[in-house]
Motif scaffolding. Sequence first.
Motif, short mmCIF file in Angstrom:
data_model
loop_
_atom_site.label_atom_id
_atom_site.label_comp_id
_atom_site.label_asym_id
_atom_site.label_seq_id
_atom_site.Cartn_x
_atom_site.Cartn_y
_atom_site.Cartn_z
N GLY A 144 -1.28 16.86 -2.21
CA GLY A 144 -0.86 17.33 -4.17
C GLY A 144 -0.63 15.91 -5.47
O GLY A 144 -0.58 16.44 -6.41
N ASP A 145 -0.53 14.61 -4.32
CA ASP A 145 -0.80 14.06 -5.28
C ASP A 145 -2.39 13.91 -6.02
O ASP A 145 -3.33 14.00 -5.54
N VAL B 124 1.19 -1.27 -0.24
CA VAL B 124 -0.06 0.37 0.37
C VAL B 124 0.59 1.24 0.16
O VAL B 124 1.39 1.87 0.96
N THR B 125 0.75 1.85 -0.84
CA THR B 125 1.06 3.86 -1.16
C THR B 125 0.93 4.38 -0.56
O THR B 125 -0.92 4.06 -0.72
N LEU B 126 0.76 5.28 0.63
CA LEU B 126 0.93 6.33 0.73
C LEU B 126 0.25 7.81 0.39
O LEU B 126 1.67 8.15 -0.20
N GLU C 262 9.35 8.81 -4.29
CA GLU C 262 9.31 8.25 -2.94
C GLU C 262 8.47 7.59 -1.86
O GLU C 262 8.56 8.32 -0.87
N ARG C 263 7.00 8.06 -1.99
CA ARG C 263 5.81 7.94 -0.99
C ARG C 263 6.01 6.94 -0.60
O ARG C 263 6.43 5.59 -1.27
N PRO C 264 5.82 7.21 0.90
CA PRO C 264 6.03 5.63 1.74
C PRO C 264 5.58 4.73 1.51
O PRO C 264 4.76 4.52 0.89
N SER C 265 5.34 3.06 1.96
CA SER C 265 4.73 2.32 1.53
C SER C 265 4.57 1.11 2.45
O SER C 265 5.73 1.62 3.34
#
Length: 370
Positions: free
Chosen positions: A279-280, A273-275, A292-295
């Motif tokens: 702005g995304d 799961v990507t958080l 670079e989004r946390p997952s």
Amino acid sequence: MSLLDDLAGAGPAMRPRAVILRLGAIAALVAGTAGAFAYAGGWLSPHDLTPARIVDRFERVNGPHPGFRRNHTKGLCLAGRFESSGRGERLSKASLFAPGQITPVTGRIALAGGRPYAADAATTVRSLALRFHLPDGEEWRTGNNDIPVFPVRTPEAFYAQLLAAKPDPATGKPDPEALAAFFAANPDSVKAAALIKARTLTAGFADDTFRGLNAFRFVARDGRQTPVRWAFVPEHAATAESPAQGGRADENFLFDGFASAVRRAPVRWHLVVTLGEPGDPTADATRAWPSERPSLDAGTVIVSETEAEADGNCRDVNFDPLVLPAGIEGGDDPLLGARSAAYAQSFTRRAGEPKSPSAVHDAPVAGAGL
């Protein structure tokens, strides 16, 4: 309790008013229901895009195939379980994310397109549809594809793309002028198409990554919401498709290969799961989120059985992406509502049609290590 029963308990002075109110409510309900059916059929707005028109276009492009899904037509059923890692619990109150929770899963692997007996091709988009059977009758149904982004941003663009990409019977390829006109009118699809074309083609279903593509929201127990996208990432290392695979005589080589893999051992995908962050894009499936989004790894889907489509199994399931448990909500992507409505239209049509056997004739098989 009937309307007459309700009125029998009202005083004489109240009965005329009660009759008016109740009849008004019934009329509004009937009108609303009729309006919903009229919209789905395209009767009220002949020039608007409706679910019926989307399914009609699939039939126009692919030809009539009664009893089959109008897209992702060729498929194979699967079954297994989801083992939660517990890491998703802080983001979603859905019961399947609780630490140690094991949730039964059924589903379907398939190829995009509306021709049920088409030969497998490595370049055809593959899909993984899953149905998580949660406690207390809750379900999570999700459809995922092995492409990095969706090719269009809106339902209207999807409708136009279907016709623009229709193969010419003489050449087997789309009309270049029709495609050029489509991309000129939909520049966001140009970048998406380049990303899709550049993706790595793996040897089969078992080592492929399947993405949800649309953005959803996870809802925690305290009400906090997090925009998310997810992917089912194979535990088995991906192997690039070899040139020899493109010329296989077996028209079902992708499905046969997956069933054989399950016979040897359960096939596993991690739910990653990507958080999203402010702005995304959550309403534009043609745009990927920054890498670079946390997952987090929320758990593992373990497929231990496959079975040919038949009465009562995955063939008769509508994998509506908006069938969600408490703790997961649909986002603001316009494609989600359109997918849900078009899936329902396709399901309704094929439910009343005679059925033919699937092209994938796989007997039930079970892998080791259940």
